[in-house]
Design an enzyme around this catalytic site. Sequence first.
Site, PDB file in Angstrom:
ATOM      1  N   HIS A 132     -24.753  48.328   3.113  1.00  0.00           N
ATOM      2  CA  HIS A 132     -24.472  46.886   3.044  1.00  0.00           C
ATOM      3  C   HIS A 132     -24.290  46.539   1.562  1.00  0.00           C
ATOM      4  O   HIS A 132     -24.887  47.186   0.683  1.00  0.00           O
ATOM      5  CB  HIS A 132     -25.690  46.148   3.624  1.00  0.00           C
ATOM      6  CG  HIS A 132     -25.546  44.670   3.762  1.00  0.00           C
ATOM      7  ND1 HIS A 132     -25.681  43.811   2.695  1.00  0.00           N
ATOM      8  CD2 HIS A 132     -25.319  43.886   4.844  1.00  0.00           C
ATOM      9  CE1 HIS A 132     -25.529  42.559   3.130  1.00  0.00           C
ATOM     10  NE2 HIS A 132     -25.311  42.580   4.425  1.00  0.00           N
ATOM     11  N   ASP A 209     -33.476  50.993   3.140  1.00  0.00           N
ATOM     12  CA  ASP A 209     -33.099  49.652   3.587  1.00  0.00           C
ATOM     13  C   ASP A 209     -33.322  49.592   5.099  1.00  0.00           C
ATOM     14  O   ASP A 209     -32.534  50.140   5.879  1.00  0.00           O
ATOM     15  CB  ASP A 209     -31.625  49.409   3.217  1.00  0.00           C
ATOM     16  CG  ASP A 209     -31.133  48.054   3.717  1.00  0.00           C
ATOM     17  OD1 ASP A 209     -31.873  47.377   4.457  1.00  0.00           O
ATOM     18  OD2 ASP A 209     -29.992  47.693   3.366  1.00  0.00           O
ATOM     19  N   GLN A 212     -32.085  46.782   9.332  1.00  0.00           N
ATOM     20  CA  GLN A 212     -31.592  46.908  10.712  1.00  0.00           C
ATOM     21  C   GLN A 212     -32.402  47.913  11.527  1.00  0.00           C
ATOM     22  O   GLN A 212     -31.960  48.325  12.603  1.00  0.00           O
ATOM     23  CB  GLN A 212     -30.110  47.331  10.709  1.00  0.00           C
ATOM     24  CG  GLN A 212     -29.182  46.355  10.034  1.00  0.00           C
ATOM     25  CD  GLN A 212     -29.026  45.028  10.785  1.00  0.00           C
ATOM     26  OE1 GLN A 212     -29.417  44.901  11.942  1.00  0.00           O
ATOM     27  NE2 GLN A 212     -28.470  44.030  10.120  1.00  0.00           N
ATOM     28  N   LYS A 235     -34.023  38.705  10.572  1.00  0.00           N
ATOM     29  CA  LYS A 235     -33.460  39.708  11.482  1.00  0.00           C
ATOM     30  C   LYS A 235     -34.541  40.263  12.402  1.00  0.00           C
ATOM     31  O   LYS A 235     -34.286  41.172  13.195  1.00  0.00           O
ATOM     32  CB  LYS A 235     -32.828  40.836  10.677  1.00  0.00           C
ATOM     33  CG  LYS A 235     -31.615  40.380   9.859  1.00  0.00           C
ATOM     34  CD  LYS A 235     -31.017  41.544   9.112  1.00  0.00           C
ATOM     35  CE  LYS A 235     -30.052  41.116   8.025  1.00  0.00           C
ATOM     36  NZ  LYS A 235     -28.803  40.539   8.535  1.00  0.00           N
ATOM     37  N   CYS A 373     -20.140  42.666   5.371  1.00  0.00           N
ATOM     38  CA  CYS A 373     -20.692  42.998   4.040  1.00  0.00           C
ATOM     39  C   CYS A 373     -20.715  44.506   3.812  1.00  0.00           C
ATOM     40  O   CYS A 373     -21.645  45.046   3.205  1.00  0.00           O
ATOM     41  CB  CYS A 373     -22.088  42.415   3.839  1.00  0.00           C
ATOM     42  SG  CYS A 373     -22.118  40.637   3.854  1.00  0.00           S
TER      43      CYS A 373
HETATM   44  N1  PLP Z   1     -29.170  45.501   4.413  1.00  0.00           N
HETATM   45  C1  PLP Z   1     -28.651  45.538   5.645  1.00  0.00           C
HETATM   46  C2  PLP Z   1     -28.493  46.855   6.333  1.00  0.00           C
HETATM   47  C3  PLP Z   1     -28.267  44.356   6.269  1.00  0.00           C
HETATM   48  O1  PLP Z   1     -27.743  44.392   7.500  1.00  0.00           O
HETATM   49  C4  PLP Z   1     -28.420  43.136   5.578  1.00  0.00           C
HETATM   50  C5  PLP Z   1     -27.948  41.883   6.195  1.00  0.00           C
HETATM   51  O2  PLP Z   1     -27.108  41.873   7.071  1.00  0.00           O
HETATM   52  C6  PLP Z   1     -28.992  43.157   4.301  1.00  0.00           C
HETATM   53  C7  PLP Z   1     -29.353  44.359   3.749  1.00  0.00           C
HETATM   54  C8  PLP Z   1     -29.204  41.891   3.537  1.00  0.00           C
HETATM   55  O3  PLP Z   1     -30.100  41.079   4.219  1.00  0.00           O
HETATM   56  P1  PLP Z   1     -30.368  39.579   3.725  1.00  0.00           P
HETATM   57  O4  PLP Z   1     -29.039  38.924   3.629  1.00  0.00           O
HETATM   58  O5  PLP Z   1     -31.235  39.010   4.803  1.00  0.00           O
HETATM   59  O6  PLP Z   1     -31.069  39.679   2.407  1.00  0.00           O
END
Ligand code: PLP
Length: 415
Positions: A132, A209, A212, A235, A373
């Site tokens: 992401h 990370d 998800q 999430k 993203c």
């Molecule tokens: N990492 C992953 C895999 C994500 O799916 C997301 C958001 O979709 C993020 C990081 C960033 O999350 P946030 O926008 O809640 O900080």
Amino acid sequence: MIENLTPPATPDVLKQARVDFPILSRTVNGKPLIYLDNAASTQKPQSVIDAVSRYYSHENANIHRGVHLLSTEATAAYESARQKLARYLNASDESEIIFTRGATESINLVAHSFLEPIINAGEEILISHMEHHANIVPWQLLAKRTGARLRVAPIDDHGNLELDTCLSMIGPKTKLVGIVHVSNSIGTVNPIESIVTAARERGIATLIDCAQSIQHMPLDVQSMGCDFVVFSGHKMFAPTGIGGLYGRKSLLGKMRPYQGGGDMISRVSFDGTTFKEPPSRFEAGTPHIAGAIGLGFALDYIESIGRETIHNYESQLIEYAVGRLKNCQGVEIIGNPEHRSGAISFTMENAHPHDIGTILDTEGVAIRTGHHCCEPLMTRFGISATARASIAFYNNSDDIDVLVDSLTKVRTLFG
Ligand code: PLP
């Protein structure tokens, strides 16, 4: 991954789940809402909504600094959420849990407070091609400031990480390996254990990370063995604007503050300031108290179902969804990873993903369209956007059936 056209039975413990999420009983464009945009943000159970409302109606006060009852109660509720998170992740100490605004802020915190002071020009940060933007851009900015190099482990045509190549890229110059556990776009579950083990053998820091994965499967930071884990509350059935960072205690204790301000200091004078120990050192200013409390209640809700139950049920539901979509004429699934969780990206022959999303909305079906993203990942597959359906435990095979029926309408319209 296996595809399965037999609809999974909803476990007894999940039969009431839909009722617990009030928004799921509303209609959209005159049709019952079918919410399949969970990778972007999940819905909130009544218990979380009530906890946030109760905080504002009964306990609202600033934390840590007050001697009056409301402040003491608010502090206890906020700190109890930290304890719940520590237990949920099996952290060895609750001071290893830092509240942030979410996964994005957590990664920026690690980049600024952990990596920037120890990385030199020419040294490397290793990520993967399916990250992401939140796990790309902070490292690019850091690389620009320090002269470090961002390296990218490749993925194959199915959307699996090329593990051997990834492991071979971990070398004497690597300072941090930052890998997504589950891809938000194509649902790949990465073999993080092998990556963390390889990095640890060479004394290299690891960040996973889990934005998800934390809502879909059991996670245990001690058995994962990584140094940092990042995630977002919204999430995982909690409010927006709250999330967290797990950090290994021995590293957090040596890290510089991320932001300066109230609540993170031991002493301030005009000659200089000393800082509190973690976690306070990294929580400058008034935090999102209601959000943290809501996150604690979201964890209670998840635990009341059971993470193994969620994982097993969702694995069957995603297999069913893959099976149905593969058999849906005109639909092409993007990526066919060996292990998948949460999300399925697809395109259709003659319809742009935005058209698919718009037509599905008229049927009450909420999905996400765009690059999610993950622009480099889209480029890897030679596309600019996909339509993405993503599930949570409150979804069922009927939702998938409505999705597939609605896609048939898209095909009829676009030929
Ligand atoms: N990492 C992953 C895999 C994500 O799916 C997301 C958001 O979709 C993020 C990081 C960033 O999350 P946030 O926008 O809640 O900080």
